[in-house]
Scaffold this motif. Structure first.
Motif, PDB file in Angstrom:
ATOM      1  N   ASN A  63       0.795  -1.227   0.000  1.00  0.00           N
ATOM      2  CA  ASN A  63       0.000   0.000   0.000  1.00  0.00           C
ATOM      3  C   ASN A  63       0.825   1.273   0.000  1.00  0.00           C
ATOM      4  OD1 ASN A  63      -2.955  -0.886   0.307  1.00  0.00           O
ATOM      5  ND2 ASN A  63      -1.945  -2.066   1.916  1.00  0.00           N
ATOM      6  N   CYS A  64       2.155   1.139  -0.074  1.00  0.00           N
ATOM      7  CA  CYS A  64       2.994   2.343  -0.086  1.00  0.00           C
ATOM      8  C   CYS A  64       2.641   3.204  -1.302  1.00  0.00           C
ATOM      9  CB  CYS A  64       4.471   1.939  -0.121  1.00  0.00           C
ATOM     10  SG  CYS A  64       5.597   3.357  -0.108  1.00  0.00           S
ATOM     11  N   GLU A  65       2.623   4.504  -1.103  1.00  0.00           N
ATOM     12  CA  GLU A  65       2.238   5.431  -2.176  1.00  0.00           C
ATOM     13  C   GLU A  65       3.254   5.462  -3.307  1.00  0.00           C
ATOM     14  OE1 GLU A  65       1.559   9.162  -0.348  1.00  0.00           O
ATOM     15  OE2 GLU A  65      -0.209   8.508   0.787  1.00  0.00           O
ATOM     16  N   THR A  66       4.484   4.974  -3.044  1.00  0.00           N
ATOM     17  CA  THR A  66       5.504   4.946  -4.099  1.00  0.00           C
ATOM     18  C   THR A  66       5.330   3.746  -5.025  1.00  0.00           C
ATOM     19  OG1 THR A  66       7.039   3.715  -2.677  1.00  0.00           O
ATOM     20  CG2 THR A  66       7.152   6.122  -2.616  1.00  0.00           C
ATOM     21  N   CYS A  76       5.354   7.838   3.841  1.00  0.00           N
ATOM     22  CA  CYS A  76       4.084   8.280   3.269  1.00  0.00           C
ATOM     23  C   CYS A  76       2.961   8.077   4.272  1.00  0.00           C
ATOM     24  CB  CYS A  76       3.794   7.556   1.955  1.00  0.00           C
ATOM     25  SG  CYS A  76       3.513   5.779   2.159  1.00  0.00           S
ATOM     26  N   ALA A  78       0.316   6.198   4.089  1.00  0.00           N
ATOM     27  CA  ALA A  78      -0.069   4.790   4.283  1.00  0.00           C
ATOM     28  C   ALA A  78       0.918   4.075   5.201  1.00  0.00           C
ATOM     29  CB  ALA A  78      -0.152   4.082   2.934  1.00  0.00           C
ATOM     30  N   GLY A 118      -6.003   2.491   0.945  1.00  0.00           N
ATOM     31  CA  GLY A 118      -4.854   1.947   0.228  1.00  0.00           C
ATOM     32  C   GLY A 118      -5.210   1.247  -1.066  1.00  0.00           C
ATOM     33  N   ARG A 119      -4.214   0.542  -1.561  1.00  0.00           N
ATOM     34  CA  ARG A 119      -4.345  -0.196  -2.815  1.00  0.00           C
ATOM     35  C   ARG A 119      -4.955  -1.570  -2.582  1.00  0.00           C
ATOM     36  NH1 ARG A 119       0.487   0.269  -3.629  1.00  0.00           N
ATOM     37  NH2 ARG A 119       0.466   2.269  -4.726  1.00  0.00           N
TER      38      ARG A 119
END
Length: 551
Positions: A63-66, A76, A78, A118-119
């Motif tokens: 789920n990291c924004e990068t 980040c 998340a 998140g993703r």
């Protein structure tokens, strides 16, 4: 701000910080970098090895924004939310408190909905083996084909309790217990970060007590720092906090046994009793110490930083390899039989006394003078010892002399039967055979029959039956058993203990018959066509000592 425990404060935040699990980290990193992470992961292993920690790192990596990778940024929104425990798409579920099928159904009702922040939506189910059978059945279909935005991470300390249907739907990753060296390195790092001094022996004690669990090690370190206050961690202070003061007493007891110092041994046993230690745990520590000493002797290990290693090296120099192995067996058997002892203290002290008696008898036999030479009992014992130790040696020498006197009757080495050159015939007399038949036909059983089997008839008249028995078997003789023989034979029974009986006893005839039966069986096997074929073609041979009778 409230105090945060060391185990939480120094929890790894990324895969590179995870210690002691290289294969698991490599597998997860490769899967994340290729964006091919399995939808259902099962993390297994003992407590405190990083199951929940890895699950949270996986959640950050997904789920990291990068982007999805094995190296989340950690800064980040998340990543920060996951570290702080407020990420709404990471659902940590305690299966131990939600075992019912209704709880599982309520959780699965929300699986279809897309994540909020998140993703991916991550379901972390801890202690998953606690779920009921119906809960597992309800979970199976979703676990096999979850929505694309859902990942399941199951964690358990007991994977054997999981149904095979669940195991077959998960990618299982086993986390190993951490070695002591790895735990010591982390404890040293934490102590440096906290600005606290500690002796190497104190850190080694904490790492040893953690038993492969990093969380346990950090929790013990928390306790040790509180116990020490503003001072540095000293080995003696940590040992006192953990109740390990009795281990030094074990070393002193073994040293006293090795030196033949009875007074020192009694003093150490008294001190251990006054400390009110757990004698059951002390037996475990004794067996562990003896095992470590045996390893020191066999492989010359260098473990100077470990308190157990230093103690083991000291004991390895004091005792022979044979003594160490026998003492280990004594300690293990005493631990097994501790529940039968009148008290744990008595069970422990009897184990130590067995070691003392074995060591003293061994020393006496090793240093015994040749036949005909003059020697005092203290010289034969091989050590100065105490007054009590000297009296034990006197008794051992007296028993040895009595045994030598009884050994004038020669014994055949192959059959354990008297030879024809001794004081009695090489085969049983008619009187011995008649007594054997009489004993087997009598209405007696148990130890009373064993008593009769170890006797021979000396004289017999209408009212009295005079029997003789070897003095080495006098432990069978009790008044109750003698009265049973009187009832069986219908006359008064008198039993005299002698150094050596003059004829064959029934038990010797039974042993001879069994040996002959084994010999006959071996001969029959060797003469059989199948065995001859195996011997001719494959060179097979028969190990006669492995033949056992089934009746």
């Amino acid at each position: 701000m409230s105090y945060i425990a060391l185990a939480r404060r120094y929890r790894p935040r990324r895969f590179s910080e995870v210690l002691g699990q290289p294969s698991v980290v490599r597998a997860l990193s490769n899967a994340l970098d290729a964006d091919q992470l399995h939808p259902a992961l099962l993390l297994t292993g003992t407590r405190g090895v990083g199951k929940t920690t890895l699950a949270r790192i996986i959640a950050k990596a997904l789920n990291c924004e990068t982007g999805v990778s094995s190296t989340p940024c950690g800064t980040c929104s998340a990543c920060t939310a996951i570290d702080e425990g407020r990420f709404v798409d990471l659902l940590e579920i305690d299966a131990a408190s939600r075992t019912k099928v209704d709880d599982t159904r309520a959780m699965l009702d929300n699986v279809q909905y897309a994540p909020v922040q998140g993703r991916y939506k991550i379901y972390l189910i801890d202690e998953v083996h606690m779920l009921s059978g119906h809960s597992f059945n309800a979970l199976l279909k979703t676990l096999e084909e979850p929505p694309e935005h859902v990942k399941f991470v199951l964690a358990t300390t007991d994977p054997q309790k999981l149904p095979i249907t669940v195991l077959s739907r998960c990618l299982q990753l086993h986390l190993r217990a951490l070695p002591e060296a790895t735990i010591r390195e982390l404890l040293d790092h934490v102590l440096g970060a906290e600005g606290r001094d500690a002796e190497a022996g104190a850190v080694a004690l904490l790492a040893e007590a953690a038993d492969g669990s990093m969380r346990d090690a950090l929790s013990l370190l928390d306790q040790a720092l509180a116990h020490a206050g503003s001072e540095g961690l000293a080995e003696a202070s940590v040992a006192d906090m953990m109740g390990l003061t009795g281990q030094h007493g074990l070393v002193h007891c073994l040293e006293a046994i090795a030196d033949g110092d009875g007074q020192k041994l009694q003093s150490e046993l008294r001190e251990l009793a006054e400390l009110a230690v757990d004698h059951g745990a002390l037996l475990d520590d004794l067996a562990t110490l003896l095992q470590a000493a045996a390893f020191q002797q066999a492989f010359a290990q260098d473990d100077a930083d470990s308190a157990r290693g230093r103690d083991a090296a000291l004991i390895a120099k004091c005792l022979s390899s044979e003594d160490l192995h026998v003492f280990y067996d004594m300690a293990v058997h005493a631990r097994r039989d501790l529940s039968w002892a009148p008290s744990a203290r008595i069970g422990f002290e009897m184990a130590v006394l067995r070691m003392w008696c074995f060591r003293r008898d061994t020393a006496a036999s090793d240093s015994a003078p040749p036949a005909g030479s003059a020697s005092t009992p203290s010289t034969a014992a091989g050590g100065q010892g105490s007054t009590a130790g000297a009296s034990l040696n006197d008794e051992a020498v007296a028993r040895s002399a009595a045994f030598d006197a009884a050994a004038d009757v020669s014994v055949d080495a192959n059959t354990d039967k008297p030879s024809s050159t001794g004081a009695r015939a090489s085969t049983p007399t008619e009187a011995a055979r008649a007594w054997h038949a009489r004993v087997e036909a009598a209405a007696i059983d148990g130890y009373a029959r064993e008593l009769a089997r170890n006797c021979v008839v000396e004289t017999e008249d209408e009212g009295t039956l005079q029997l003789a028995m070897a003095r080495s078997m006098d432990h069978l003789l009790t008044e109750e058993r003698r009265l049973k023989l009187r009832e069986a034979f219908g006359k008064a029974v008198q039993i005299r203990c002698v150094d050596a009986v003059a004829d064959w006893t029934p038990v010797e005839m039974l042993r001879s018959a069994r040996e002959q039966a084994v010999e006959d069986a071996a001969t029959a096997i060797e003469q059989s066509p199948v065995f001859r074929l195996l011997a001719d073609r494959l060179g097979a041979s028969l190990q006669r000592e492995d033949i056992q009778l089934l009746h």
